[in-house]
Design a protein around this motif. Structure first.
Motif, PDB file in Angstrom:
ATOM      1  N   THR A  75       0.866  -1.179   0.000  1.00 42.93           N
ATOM      2  CA  THR A  75       0.000   0.000   0.000  1.00 42.93           C
ATOM      3  C   THR A  75       0.907   1.235   0.000  1.00 42.93           C
ATOM      4  O   THR A  75       2.128   1.117  -0.025  1.00 42.93           O
ATOM      5  N   SER A 113      -7.198   1.130   6.617  1.00 42.96           N
ATOM      6  CA  SER A 113      -8.016   0.527   7.671  1.00 42.96           C
ATOM      7  C   SER A 113      -8.225  -0.964   7.436  1.00 42.96           C
ATOM      8  O   SER A 113      -8.600  -1.690   8.352  1.00 42.96           O
ATOM      9  N   ARG A 114      -7.945  -1.429   6.211  1.00 44.07           N
ATOM     10  CA  ARG A 114      -8.179  -2.835   5.862  1.00 44.07           C
ATOM     11  C   ARG A 114      -6.983  -3.398   5.106  1.00 44.07           C
ATOM     12  O   ARG A 114      -6.199  -2.660   4.505  1.00 44.07           O
ATOM     13  N   PHE A 115      -6.858  -4.701   5.125  1.00 38.83           N
ATOM     14  CA  PHE A 115      -5.807  -5.381   4.388  1.00 38.83           C
ATOM     15  C   PHE A 115      -6.262  -6.816   4.141  1.00 38.83           C
ATOM     16  O   PHE A 115      -7.251  -7.271   4.722  1.00 38.83           O
ATOM     17  N   THR A 116      -5.544  -7.527   3.296  1.00 39.21           N
ATOM     18  CA  THR A 116      -5.865  -8.919   2.995  1.00 39.21           C
ATOM     19  C   THR A 116      -4.605  -9.762   3.080  1.00 39.21           C
ATOM     20  O   THR A 116      -3.564  -9.393   2.514  1.00 39.21           O
ATOM     21  N   GLY A 130      -9.489 -11.371   4.860  1.00 37.45           N
ATOM     22  CA  GLY A 130      -9.442  -9.934   5.067  1.00 37.45           C
ATOM     23  C   GLY A 130      -9.269  -9.584   6.534  1.00 37.45           C
ATOM     24  O   GLY A 130      -9.737 -10.308   7.420  1.00 37.45           O
ATOM     25  N   GLY A 131      -8.576  -8.490   6.786  1.00 40.25           N
ATOM     26  CA  GLY A 131      -8.381  -7.998   8.147  1.00 40.25           C
ATOM     27  C   GLY A 131      -8.773  -6.541   8.249  1.00 40.25           C
ATOM     28  O   GLY A 131      -8.628  -5.773   7.288  1.00 40.25           O
ATOM     29  N   VAL A 132      -9.304  -6.159   9.374  1.00 42.89           N
ATOM     30  CA  VAL A 132      -9.694  -4.771   9.637  1.00 42.89           C
ATOM     31  C   VAL A 132      -8.935  -4.307  10.867  1.00 42.89           C
ATOM     32  O   VAL A 132      -9.026  -4.926  11.932  1.00 42.89           O
ATOM     33  N   PHE A 133      -8.203  -3.215  10.744  1.00 45.38           N
ATOM     34  CA  PHE A 133      -7.473  -2.686  11.880  1.00 45.38           C
ATOM     35  C   PHE A 133      -8.428  -2.043  12.881  1.00 45.38           C
ATOM     36  O   PHE A 133      -9.381  -1.353  12.497  1.00 45.38           O
ATOM     37  N   SER A 134      -8.170  -2.261  14.147  1.00 49.68           N
ATOM     38  CA  SER A 134      -8.816  -1.494  15.208  1.00 49.68           C
ATOM     39  C   SER A 134      -7.855  -0.403  15.621  1.00 49.68           C
ATOM     40  O   SER A 134      -6.676  -0.668  15.855  1.00 49.68           O
TER      41      SER A 134
END
Length: 391
Positions: A75, A113-116, A130-134
């Motif tokens: 990214t 905010s997101r990634f895979t 998929g992952g979502v950052f907190s």
């Protein structure tokens, strides 16, 4: 099993394919038996390298191919990340840490905010997750500020007229700095009208940064309680926690009971940064502008350079609630007007999008709040490092 070392490029003996399950092909039996579990409570410091953990769980009876590896695409913030994991035996799992190395563009603005995470094995894409950052995982940057010499906290004063949103801004900042995934309610009394909601000076310590945020009763043109005497006592730390609006109205009678001399290190007594909150609408009212300017000058007379935060900006640009990091032309114009009015740089005029009706935290609202709080704490930190004679 033992993961292979982190590599910054795909293994040369593996063909990098992009055929994934979304092309409509039927899932092979092993694909249905593979899980990717993403974890990592403390992701890292914004602007630096980040890390996440990935556990590959193989519930099948057969192992994965010996050339298995994990991949996260590049990214603006980080470059491509690859980790070789080798063969994952059947009925077992392996856990690895994936390092996301920062690029030259890494900042709070480019943080996704997101990634895979993709698992490749046998020369093909086997699984994606998929992952979502907190945002609570990025609070580490606020821990880096140091306690002032002789004091426990950096003391941040919230100042402004009644009803501008001081308490709402503070409550939103406390939410951003917490571990909870839900918006904090009830910590700070919130109103929103031109009448006083906060009637006492109240300190709210941060649970992550060495800082205490001081909420105050709002200033009003009619009451005029914020004169030079009160401001000097407040900024020097000589008004106790719990000091009330009613007491402020009778300040002259109370002066003999207040500490009026320097009794200890100035760093411990003084407010280290002032957040001056103002509704953007007040920039159109000459009497309000003059009142706010006078209040602003009382702060500057103590050697502090207040940071201006414009509030209620979603009434000017409603779309900013869904894109908090993208101010439009109308808001940028207001920022320029405020900078000119107060005689400060545009970089010292911030804006806020506060939590209102949300139940759960929103990454981009947290992102903006983090950016604002980090700048405020940096201003306080710089103030404490100035020599005492500069105050």
């Amino acid at each position: 099993t033992h993961p292979h070392p982190h590599t910054s490029h795909p293994p040369t003996h593996i063909t990098h394919h992009h055929n994934n399950m979304s092309d409509g092909s039927a899932a092979r039996p092993q694909e249905r038996m593979i899980q990717l579990i993403i974890g990592g409570e403390d992701v890292g410091v914004v602007g630096e390298d980040l890390s996440i953990t990935v556990e590959v769980v193989n519930s099948a009876s057969t192992p994965t191919a010996p050339d298995s590896y994990l991949h996260i695409e590049a990214t603006e913030y980080w470059g491509d990340s690859y980790v070789e994991i080798g063969s994952v035996p059947g009925r077992l799992s392996t856990k690895v840490t994936m390092l996301l190395r920062k690029t030259a563009l890494a900042s709070i603005d480019t943080l996704p905010s997101r990634f895979t995470v993709a698992l490749h094995a046998g020369g093909r894409l086997l699984k994606t997750q998929g992952g979502v950052f907190s945002f609570s995982g990025f609070r580490g940057g606020l821990k880096l500020f140091e306690k002032p010499p002789g004091a426990d906290t950096l003391n941040i004063l919230m100042l402004g007229q009644a009803g501008v949103g001081k308490s709402c801004f503070l409550s939103s900042c406390l939410t951003m700095m917490s571990k909870d995934q839900f918006v904090k309610r009830g910590l700070v009394k919130i109103g929103g009208s031109s009448t006083h909601i906060t009637t006492k000076i109240t300190q709210f310590p941060s649970d992550v940064a060495p800082a205490a945020f001081v909420d105050t009763f709002g200033a009003t043109i009619k009451e005029g309680v914020y004169d030079r005497t009160l401001m000097n006592l407040l900024l020097s730390g000589k008004l106790p926690n719990g000091f009330s609006l009613d007491q402020a109205k009778n300040l002259q009678d109370l002066l003999p009971t207040l500490v009026v001399g320097d009794t200890g290190d100035w760093r411990k007594q003084a407010i280290h940064a002032v957040v001056f909150l103002m509704k953007w609408q007040l920039l159109d009212d000459e009497s309000e502008k003059k009142f706010n300017q006078d209040l602003f000058e009382l702060v500057k007379a103590r050697g502090l350079n207040p940071i201006v935060v414009l509030t209620h900006v979603d009434e000017l640009e409603p779309e900013i609630r869904t894109q908090p990091m993208k101010p439009g032309d109308l808001l940028l114009q207001r920022i320029a007007v405020a900078a000119t009015h107060f005689g400060i740089g545009k970089a010292d005029v911030l804006y806020t999008v506060n939590y209102t009706n949300e139940e759960k935290r929103v990454f981009d609202i947290d992102r903006l709040l983090y950016k604002n709080v980090h700048k405020i704490l940096r201003s306080a930190d710089e103030f404490t490092k100035r020599p005492p004679e500069a105050h």
